[in-house]
Design an enzyme around this catalytic site. Structure first.
Site, short mmCIF file in Angstrom:
data_model
loop_
_atom_site.label_atom_id
_atom_site.label_comp_id
_atom_site.label_asym_id
_atom_site.label_seq_id
_atom_site.Cartn_x
_atom_site.Cartn_y
_atom_site.Cartn_z
N ASP A 111 0.95 -1.19 -0.17
CA ASP A 111 -0.09 -0.10 -0.11
C ASP A 111 0.79 1.25 0.33
O ASP A 111 1.77 1.43 0.83
CB ASP A 111 -0.84 -0.17 1.33
N HIS A 112 0.73 2.10 -0.96
CA HIS A 112 1.27 3.37 -0.91
C HIS A 112 2.85 3.18 -0.91
O HIS A 112 3.57 3.96 -0.40
CB HIS A 112 1.08 4.28 0.15
N ASP A 148 2.72 4.94 -5.53
CA ASP A 148 2.11 6.24 -5.13
C ASP A 148 2.99 7.64 -5.70
O ASP A 148 3.61 8.01 -4.57
CB ASP A 148 1.64 6.37 -3.88
N HIS A 205 -7.94 10.00 3.72
CA HIS A 205 -7.35 9.12 4.72
C HIS A 205 -7.89 9.32 6.21
O HIS A 205 -7.85 10.73 6.41
CB HIS A 205 -6.04 8.84 4.56
N HIS A 251 -9.06 4.67 -2.49
CA HIS A 251 -8.41 4.94 -0.99
C HIS A 251 -9.36 5.58 -0.09
O HIS A 251 -10.62 6.31 -0.60
CB HIS A 251 -7.12 5.51 -1.20
N GLY A 252 -9.04 5.80 1.20
CA GLY A 252 -9.76 6.51 2.16
C GLY A 252 -11.08 6.14 2.22
O GLY A 252 -12.11 6.94 2.67
N SER A 294 -12.89 4.19 4.71
CA SER A 294 -13.55 3.89 5.85
C SER A 294 -14.75 4.73 5.97
O SER A 294 -14.90 5.85 5.56
CB SER A 294 -12.59 4.33 6.99
N ASN A 333 -10.18 0.57 -0.15
CA ASN A 333 -9.22 0.34 0.86
C ASN A 333 -9.86 0.98 2.04
O ASN A 333 -10.28 2.02 2.34
CB ASN A 333 -8.20 1.30 0.67
N ILE A 334 -9.55 0.00 3.28
CA ILE A 334 -10.12 0.31 4.42
C ILE A 334 -9.26 -0.10 5.63
O ILE A 334 -8.57 -1.15 5.82
CB ILE A 334 -11.50 -0.57 4.80
P1 13P Z 1 -8.88 4.91 5.72
O1 13P Z 1 -8.00 5.55 6.36
O2 13P Z 1 -10.27 5.45 5.17
O3 13P Z 1 -9.07 3.58 6.01
O4 13P Z 1 -8.21 4.56 4.11
C1 13P Z 1 -6.99 3.53 4.09
C2 13P Z 1 -6.48 3.50 2.74
O5 13P Z 1 -6.60 4.22 1.85
C3 13P Z 1 -5.17 2.64 2.93
O6 13P Z 1 -4.42 2.80 1.72
O1 G3H Z 2 -3.51 4.94 3.74
C1 G3H Z 2 -2.58 4.54 4.59
C2 G3H Z 2 -3.00 3.66 5.39
O2 G3H Z 2 -3.97 3.67 6.23
C3 G3H Z 2 -1.90 2.95 6.16
O3 G3H Z 2 -1.48 3.72 7.39
O4 G3H Z 2 0.96 4.25 6.86
O5 G3H Z 2 -0.07 4.47 9.05
O6 G3H Z 2 0.52 2.32 8.10
P1 G3H Z 2 0.14 3.52 8.02
ZN ZN Z 3 -4.41 4.82 0.84
#
Ligand code: 13P
Ligand code: G3H
Ligand code: ZN
Length: 313
Positions: free
Chosen positions: A82-83, A104, A180, A213-214, A216, A256-257
């Protein structure tokens, strides 16, 4: 079955009008909670590891835990970075056995984003790994998403075809108003994703998997549980689940959650200690936290993503 890429998952999701859940993982209990839910509902899943998670757990542990989940469940599981912030991070994960990586470079200028994404795609595809890229930048965690002043944050649909053609990426994360963290929208405002942008992206890239993404939803029951047990979170507002469901029925194949899992885990543990102040056995408070993550993920699979029963294994 060995860990899989997201190619087949996305193809079926696109055709079936549903999305695959991409859940962030940081430890064993989170991985177990997610994959036990997926097993019970026969759902394919993407387990994603951020650079921070990899630094926290080290580069080996999370891979081995995800492999253990695959052995235990027999489900199609995709292990995703992720990212990813650089070619080097992506290469390192590919070399370690990840089946999917995100590069990313969305904060970089268009041409630079294309160049670095292309470099990752070439290495990844040579190793049988798929690549998610991003165009447009998600709003900051406390920003209000407005149409006018912040339009530059949204993905420009007129850029997506050229970007996908020139990079060869396998899926594309776009910015349509999600962000996020737990503070996505200003209290008192009505959260509204830009479906007009998603529709236009879908029109320009027919059949191509889009990522959100983002995503939640910030369940208020867990915010309340945190605040009633010693926490002090300000008003936290997430993406309405009906809007995510609508996106999943369109070109969005990956949602993504992460924050929702954090809220469920933290809320449960705070409540546990409130109710059992003398306990100190980690298994006693991690067990209900894992169980609540499982319940939360089951709800997402059925009511938000629509991917229950789609594992076909
Ligand atoms: P949330 O912060 O909304 O859960 O998004 C997670 C995310 O995009 C991880 O890449
Ligand atoms: O998008 C980011 C994810 O929520 C991961 O977060 O970099 O704190 O692990 P983190
Ligand atoms: Zn993300």
């Amino acid at each position: 079955m060995p860990l899989v890429t997201s190619t087949e998952m996305f193809k079926k999701a696109y055709e079936g009008g549903y999305a695959i859940g991409a859940f962030n993982v940081n430890n064993m209990e989170i991985i177990q909670g997610i994959t036990e839910a997926c097993k019970e509902l026969n759902a394919p899943v993407i387990l994603q590891v951020s650079k921070g998670a990899r630094a926290y757990a080290n580069r080996t542990y999370l891979i081995k835990l995800v492999e253990a989940a695959e052995i235990e469940t027999g489900l199609p599981i995709c292990l995703h970075l992720d990212h990813g912030d650089s070619f080097e991070t992506c290469k390192s994960c590919i070399d370690d056995g990840f089946t999917s990586v995100m590069i990313d470079a969305s904060s970089k200028p268009f041409e630079e984003n294309i160049a670095i994404t292309r470099q990752v795609v070439e290495y990844a595809h040579a190793h049988g790994v798929v690549v998610e890229a991003e165009l447009g930048t998600l709003a900051g965690i406390e920003d209000e998403v407005k149409v006018s002043a912040e339009d530059s944050s949204y993905t420009r649909p007129e850029d997506v075809q050229e970007f996908v053609e020139r990079t060869g990426c396998d899926s594309l994360a776009i910015a349509i108003g999600t962000s996020h963290g737990a503070y996505k929208f200003k209290p008192g405002t009505k959260p509204q994703l830009r479906f007009d942008i998603l529709e236009e992206v879908q029109r320009r890239l027919p059949g191509f998997p889009i990522v959100l993404h983002g995503s939640s939803s910030v369940p208020q029951e867990y915010v309340k549980m945190i605040n009633e047990n010693g926490g002090n979170m300000p008003d936290a507002i997430g993406v309405p689940e009906d809007q995510l469901r609508k996106a999943a029925s369109m070109a969005v194949c990956k949602i993504n959650i992460d924050s929702d899992l954090r809220l469920a885990m933290t809320g449960t543990i705070r409540k546990y200690f409130h109710d059992h102040p003398a306990d100190f056995d980690p298994r006693q408070y991690l067990k209900p936290a894992r169980a609540n993550i499982k319940e939360l993920v089951k709800h997402k699979l059925v009511d938000v993503l629509g991917c229950d029963g789609k594992a076909e294994c």
